[in-house]
Design a protein around this motif. Structure first.
Motif, short mmCIF file in Angstrom:
data_model
loop_
_atom_site.label_atom_id
_atom_site.label_comp_id
_atom_site.label_asym_id
_atom_site.label_seq_id
_atom_site.Cartn_x
_atom_site.Cartn_y
_atom_site.Cartn_z
N VAL A 1 0.64 -1.10 0.01
CA VAL A 1 0.11 -0.17 0.28
C VAL A 1 0.52 1.16 0.12
O VAL A 1 0.57 2.19 -0.38
CB VAL A 1 -0.87 -0.19 0.95
CG1 VAL A 1 -2.71 -0.91 0.99
CG2 VAL A 1 -0.20 -0.06 2.36
N GLU A 2 2.22 0.99 0.28
CA GLU A 2 2.76 2.42 0.49
C GLU A 2 3.71 2.55 -0.90
O GLU A 2 4.08 3.79 -0.86
CB GLU A 2 4.26 2.24 1.73
CG GLU A 2 3.78 1.72 2.95
CD GLU A 2 5.20 2.31 4.24
OE1 GLU A 2 5.56 2.78 4.34
OE2 GLU A 2 5.75 0.61 3.49
N ILE B 1 -4.93 4.53 2.63
CA ILE B 1 -4.70 3.28 1.66
C ILE B 1 -5.94 3.97 0.88
O ILE B 1 -4.97 3.38 -0.61
CB ILE B 1 -5.27 2.68 2.30
CG1 ILE B 1 -4.54 1.30 3.41
CG2 ILE B 1 -5.81 1.25 0.87
CD1 ILE B 1 -4.94 0.63 4.17
N ASP B 2 -6.56 4.08 1.40
CA ASP B 2 -7.34 4.69 -0.43
C ASP B 2 -6.90 6.12 -0.85
O ASP B 2 -7.89 6.21 -2.21
CB ASP B 2 -8.89 4.70 -0.48
CG ASP B 2 -10.01 3.77 0.44
OD1 ASP B 2 -8.96 2.94 0.33
OD2 ASP B 2 -10.99 3.62 0.90
N THR B 3 -6.03 6.96 -0.44
CA THR B 3 -5.83 8.09 -1.42
C THR B 3 -4.02 7.72 -1.13
O THR B 3 -3.64 8.61 -1.62
CB THR B 3 -5.97 9.00 0.04
OG1 THR B 3 -5.32 8.91 0.91
CG2 THR B 3 -7.19 9.47 0.51
N ASP B 4 -3.59 6.58 -1.00
CA ASP B 4 -1.71 6.18 -1.19
C ASP B 4 -1.24 7.14 -0.81
O ASP B 4 -0.51 7.97 -1.06
CB ASP B 4 -1.51 6.38 -2.75
CG ASP B 4 -2.84 5.26 -3.95
OD1 ASP B 4 -3.04 4.38 -3.48
OD2 ASP B 4 -2.93 5.82 -5.27
N ARG C 1 2.36 2.08 -3.80
CA ARG C 1 0.83 0.99 -5.46
C ARG C 1 0.74 2.50 -6.18
O ARG C 1 0.77 2.22 -6.53
CB ARG C 1 -0.63 1.37 -4.83
CG ARG C 1 -1.43 0.72 -5.15
CD ARG C 1 -2.90 0.11 -4.70
NE ARG C 1 -2.98 1.23 -3.42
CZ ARG C 1 -4.61 1.65 -3.31
NH1 ARG C 1 -5.03 0.16 -2.95
NH2 ARG C 1 -4.84 2.27 -2.55
N ALA C 2 1.24 3.61 -5.26
CA ALA C 2 0.72 4.66 -6.29
C ALA C 2 2.45 4.83 -7.73
O ALA C 2 1.83 5.38 -8.29
CB ALA C 2 0.80 6.05 -5.69
#
Length: 386
Positions: free
Chosen positions: A168-169, A375-378, A171-172
């Motif tokens: 999750v860290e 998490i949803d906003t990266d 993902r972007a």
């Protein structure tokens, strides 16, 4: 209606067990008093307890939602570069980057179902990974496969640099890593290190200001009278407030701890003298209060599990750290988190993620909603990798 008959009713259910002290039925979470090996088991269910009786074959999978993606280690990577853990993987490990399917159990866990037929894209990605080459703009490689490839490159770079990361860290930036390769992976990991360092500097500055305010208040406050005894909290409320008087939670410095312990001993002597002067009935009341305190302490695990369960998280374990603190390990949205809380109140002392110094404003029950937004906003940066 005879409720004793209802409570004594015994049912049989085939359920997937992932380890720990609970198992999830379609409509509720059950306690498992005797843990067994993870897998499919036939449980005997009585009330809110489930006892594993024998291994069983999966049941009811066809009615569950199917999820498709590509394999990265023991995770399924799907659209949006979401990498979720797969439960109950087969003994024979599928080839990396394989297209796989899973079924989503009632609690959200993904149950491994099988490997799908693969094409040229998977083989091309696998070769690029073996040869340490980026994917570039290769055609025919879908977004989920690209993300799985990017996470694999990040994993290799993480081992080489010693910088841990959670999916999750990164993902972007994982698709950029897939396109550019190892160099981009290392840039991504260094950016995480810089963000964690910035957070630690900010925390140190806040801590310094709080300690300065506490020292001022400590010098101004006299030793508490016996009736102001604070029980398991060492020292006075000054150590739990900032310069504006807002209550906080933080560890004491070594010098402060010595001062507070000296004051604690002085208060204890005063209190013992006070109790000795009371009639026997009052002393018995004090003993009863102490028993209640220890009963509450022994129940902390149940309170932690209940708080996480309400928030949609699953407790993995907890341990005492001293000074009334508790380290809690749990999973939420497919990630593993380590958080330090006050055992008495479950107020967060160290969230284990960057919260811009606002850790003490949340509790263990409210923290998962903050994690979900991050998490949803990266925007999630994990500071406690354990």
């Amino acid at each position: 209606m005879d409720y004793r008959k209802l409570l004594g009713k015994v049912e049989s259910a085939v359920l997937p067990y992932f380890g720990g002290g609970t198992v999830d039925a379609p409509s509720r979470r059950l306690r498992v008093p005797q843990p067994v090996a993870p897998g499919w088991w036939r449980f005997e269910v009585k009330g809110r307890e489930a006892t594993a009786r024998e291994p069983a074959s999966p049941e009811g999978l066809e009615a569950l939602p199917r999820v498709r993606g590509h394999l990265w280690g023991t995770r399924l990577v799907r659209e949006g570069a979401v990498a979720e853990p797969l439960a109950l993987m087969p003994e024979e490990e599928p080839p990396r980057l394989s297209p796989v399917t899973a079924r989503r159990w009632h609690d959200g866990t993904l149950l491994f179902e099988g490997v799908e037929f693969e094409g040229d894209a998977e083989e091309a990605a696998r070769r690029a990974l073996e040869e340490d080459r980026p994917l570039g703009d290769a055609r025919g490689v879908g977004a989920a496969l690209r993300a799985a490839f990017g996470f694999s490159v990040l994993e290799t770079a993480s081992r080489g640099t010693g910088i841990p990361f959670a999916p999750v860290e990164a993902r972007a930036r994982v698709l950029d890593v897939a396109r550019e390769g190892r160099a981009e992976a290392e840039r991504c990991l260094r950016a995480l290190v810089e963000e964690r360092a910035r957070f630690l500097r900010m925390q140190a500055e806040l801590e310094a200001r709080r300690e300065a305010a506490a020292r001022v208040r400590m010098l101004q406050e006299p030793i508490a009278e016996p009736h102001a005894w604070t029980g398991p909290r060492h020292g006075t409320e000054a150590a739990w407030q900032d310069a504006e008087g807002r209550e906080i939670a933080r560890p004491l410095s070594g010098r402060e701890r010595e001062q507070w312990e000296a004051r604690h001993r002085a208060e204890a002597r005063l209190w013992d003298a006070h109790v000795s002067s009371q009639p026997p009935g009052a002393r018995n009341g004090r003993a009863s209060a102490r028993r209640e305190h220890w009963r509450a302490e022994s129940d902390v695990g149940a309170r932690v599990e209940h708080a996480l369960d309400k928030a949609g998280a699953r407790l993995l374990g907890h341990r005492r750290l001293g000074d009334g603190l508790l380290e809690v390990v749990y999973t939420f949205m497919g990630e593993r988190f380590v958080t330090v809380v006050e055992a008495a109140t479950l107020r967060v002392r160290d969230a284990g993620v960057c919260l811009a110094g606002a850790d003490a404003q949340v509790t263990l029950e409210s923290l998962p909603s903050v994690l979900r937004e991050a998490i949803d906003t990266d925007a999630l940066v994990i500071t406690r990798h354990a």
